[in-house]
Scaffold this motif. Structure first.
Motif, short mmCIF file in Angstrom:
data_model
loop_
_atom_site.label_atom_id
_atom_site.label_comp_id
_atom_site.label_asym_id
_atom_site.label_seq_id
_atom_site.Cartn_x
_atom_site.Cartn_y
_atom_site.Cartn_z
N ALA A 75 1.00 5.78 0.52
CA ALA A 75 0.44 7.00 1.10
C ALA A 75 -0.36 7.74 0.03
CB ALA A 75 1.55 7.89 1.66
N ASN A 86 0.83 -1.21 0.00
CA ASN A 86 0.00 0.00 0.00
C ASN A 86 0.86 1.25 0.00
OD1 ASN A 86 -1.71 -2.15 1.90
ND2 ASN A 86 -2.94 -1.06 0.38
N ARG A 90 -6.59 4.02 2.12
CA ARG A 90 -5.25 3.46 1.94
C ARG A 90 -5.28 2.09 1.29
NH1 ARG A 90 0.00 3.89 3.53
NH2 ARG A 90 1.11 1.94 4.00
#
Length: 224
Positions: A81, A79, A170
């Motif tokens: 930001a 993942n 996210r």
């Protein structure tokens, strides 16, 4: 009276011939009488034959089996930001695990899919998803994986969210690494030994143990 019937018959024959010629012209317009090969190949030609061959040789099933094994043994997703394609420490740790797994199978190709959340325009998010995929590919290459075995040309952008939301999420800002197939022409699989690639550890475990143990035992006088 006889002359009238002959005239009518000739008229009908003329109309029939005209209809036939008209039909031929229509078929020609629709492409029935075009020269072979004159149509543009849309890229789909040969796909059915390719799929049939892959199913008959077992490649399709083995790719699926290897995909399942990859997904069960390592994390396939990292993942990011918001509005970023930079790898954090968690993503780096995951990708190192992926690289260790991938190095075990030099015959296998992988594809990295990039995703984004729905904040921003579709075009921007698609580009961002692709940038994330390329970041992952570059990191795997830095871990000793051949770039020729990795593909980051497909980006789903924001169209396949894990969590359906218009806001920041996210879990939607991610890449997913998947098995995509076998390396064309690799010497290990030229004879179609796909199962042996997938179950390599099991195949190796069935090999007989080295005879060195027995020789050492005799050297030390161990009773056999």
């Amino acid at each position: 009276m006889i002359q009238t019937r002959k005239t009518l018959r000739l008229t009908m024959l003329g109309l029939s011939a005209g209809a036939m010629l008209s039909g031929c012209a229509a078929r020609d317009v629709n492409g029935f009488n075009r020269e072979a090969g004159s149509l543009i190949d849309t890229g789909d030609f040969g796909n059915a034959t390719m799929n049939n061959h892959q199913y008959m040789t077992g490649q399709k099933q083995y790719v699926y089996d290897l995909s399942q094994r990859f997904a069960s043994e390592v994390l396939t997703t990292v993942n990011f930001a918001f509005n970023s394609s930079t790898l954090d420490q968690g993503a780096i740790d995951t990708l190192r695990e992926q690289a260790r797994w991938i190095r075990q199978f030099p015959e296998v190709r992988f594809r990295v899919y990039g995703h984004a959340d729905k904040v921003g325009s579709a075009g921007y998010n698609k580009a961002l998803g692709l940038k994330r995929a390329n970041t992952v590919v570059n990191f795997l290459v830095s871990q000793g994986i051949s770039r020729a075995r990795l593909e980051a040309v497909v980006s789903f952008g924001e169209t396949q969210p894990l969590i359906v939301t218009e806001g920041r999420e996210r879990r939607n800002r991610r890449t997913v690494t998947e098995v995509s197939g076998f390396v064309t022409g690799h010497p290990t699989i030229l004879d179609g030994k796909y199962a042996e690639v997938i179950y390599r550890e099991y195949v190796n475990s069935a090999e007989p143990q080295s005879g060195l143990t027995g020789l050492q035992g005799q050297d030390f006088g161990v009773e056999q």
